[in-house]
Design an enzyme around this catalytic site. Structure first.
Site, mmCIF file in Angstrom:
data_model
loop_
_atom_site.group_PDB
_atom_site.id
_atom_site.type_symbol
_atom_site.label_atom_id
_atom_site.label_comp_id
_atom_site.label_asym_id
_atom_site.label_seq_id
_atom_site.Cartn_x
_atom_site.Cartn_y
_atom_site.Cartn_z
ATOM 1 C CB CYS A 118 -0.872 -0.017 1.254
ATOM 2 S SG CYS A 118 -2.088 1.316 1.254
ATOM 3 C CB CYS A 120 -1.233 5.128 3.263
ATOM 4 S SG CYS A 120 -1.048 3.617 4.189
ATOM 5 C CB CYS A 128 -4.142 3.738 -0.022
ATOM 6 S SG CYS A 128 -4.504 3.821 1.745
ATOM 7 C CE LYS A 195 -7.409 -0.641 4.892
ATOM 8 N NZ LYS A 195 -6.003 -0.434 4.551
ATOM 9 N NE ARG A 205 -5.642 5.659 8.719
ATOM 10 C CZ ARG A 205 -6.850 6.041 8.351
ATOM 11 N NH1 ARG A 205 -7.300 7.242 8.700
ATOM 12 N NH2 ARG A 205 -7.615 5.243 7.633
ATOM 13 C CE LYS A 251 -6.796 -2.815 8.163
ATOM 14 N NZ LYS A 251 -5.864 -2.202 7.295
#
Ligand code: PBG
Length: 327
Positions: A118, A120, A128, A195, A205, A251
């Protein structure tokens, strides 16, 4: 206890030996996957707020952490690389690629290594994916092409499994075909197929330096699934399965047990569940306030994942699983 003709369900609860006999789901530490965060340029490991027992690792501390995990019975990992430099239009994945090679060199086939794929943690804006020509939206087509390129680099470096968590459309097909045409048919794909756009990713994060930082797109709602939408989760999972994902995922876990139950009944592939950072931290923070016992609470939540249909549990507490299950 009652006698006679009345049904006594408590008969089967009267001793631990009988309770053991009638247990329907039994947790095994072999089902767990431990997330690893590795930060480029970091000198010493930094504990992550809320995630007891988990640190942002330096390239030096990483290898000792994996060694210590192996001695605690952990053999499966999911890797999150956090590069120092952020990019805008093309992803530089050298840091993560080099770390994967290093891990493979040290541990060979003693461990199973999945890599979260990903962007991000790689982009300046913290989204992302890559931007389209308007510079205000995430481009599906550019992101998918870049994901396939980066996945190939991770697989060539020795990743056993590519785990895309970006939620772009069509990424599984592109990654699978790129891997196959480079003689990497044996590399698995674990899709974060269901997700959701959740508030429970907060501690992650911070750890992965991956919050959205742009005014033009403040959150991930244009690519992650709305919490109300089971059907979107079903469509994504069927699609990712058809495109070649070997393992599918729900998730977060706890607030989406219904989704896990229904999807895993519907699609006969292995299901993973991610006990995400906010879920893990909420138990830890309650325990720190003396309100609950953390190991017992985690074991209870993990068992609910098995009941709902998962066989793979991704948890920050994977490294404690063997010990807690035993006691
Ligand atoms: C990357 C990614 C996220 C998580 C796993 N991969 C964060 C996000 O989507 O914002 C969350 C994991 C966690 O909270 O433990 N996109």
């Amino acid at each position: 206890m009652d006698s006679g003709t009345q049904m006594t369900l408590r008969r089967l609860r009267q001793s631990s030996l009988i309770r053991e006999l009638v247990q329907e789901k039994i947790l095994s530490s072999t089902q767990f996957v431990q997330p690893l965060f590795v930060v480029e340029g970091l000198k010493t490991p930094e504990p992550i707020p809320g995630l007891t027992g988990v640190s942002r690792e330096s390239t030096y501390s990483l290898l000792t952490t994996i060694e210590s995990d192996i001695s605690c019975g952990v053999t499966k990992f999911i890797f999150f690389g956090i590069p120092e430099k952020k990019n805008l239009s093309e992803i530089n994945c050298d840091f993560t690629t080099n770390q994967i090679s290093e891990i493979r060199k040290q541990f060979g086939k003693d461990i199973f290594l999945a890599v979260d794929t990903c962007f991000c943690s790689n982009t300046v804006h913290g989204h992302c994916g890559l931007l389209d020509d308007s510079n205000e939206q995430i481009s599906n087509i550019k992101t998918v092409a870049e994901l396939a390129r980066v996945s190939l680099s991770y697989a060539q470096a020795g990743a056993d499994c590519i785990a895309p968590s970006d939620m772009m459309d069509g990424r599984i097909r592109e990654i699978r075909s790129t891997l196959n045409s480079n003689n990497l048919e044996n590399v698995l794909i674990m899709s974060y197929s269901a997700k959701f756009h959740s508030s429970f990713y907060g501690p992650f994060r911070l750890a992965a330096d991956s919050s959205p930082k742009s005014d033009w797109l403040k959150d991930r709602a244009t690519y992650q699934i709305d919490p109300s939408r089971f059907r979107d989760a079903l469509l994504c999972s069927v699609r990712d399965s058809d495109e070649g994902a070997d393992i599918l995922m729900v998730k977060p876990g706890l607030s989406y047990l219904d989704v896990l139950y229904r999807l895993s009944s519907e699609i006969q592939k292995p299901w993973a569940v991610y006990q995400v950072s906010g879920e893990y931290a909420s138990i830890e923070l309650m325990a720190k306030n003396g309100l609950i016992d953390a190991p017992r609470a985690h074991l209870e939540v993990w068992t609910s994942f098995l009941r709902a249909g998962a066989s793979i549990i991704i948890s920050y507490g994977a490294r404690f699983a063997k010990d807690w299950i035993k006691n």
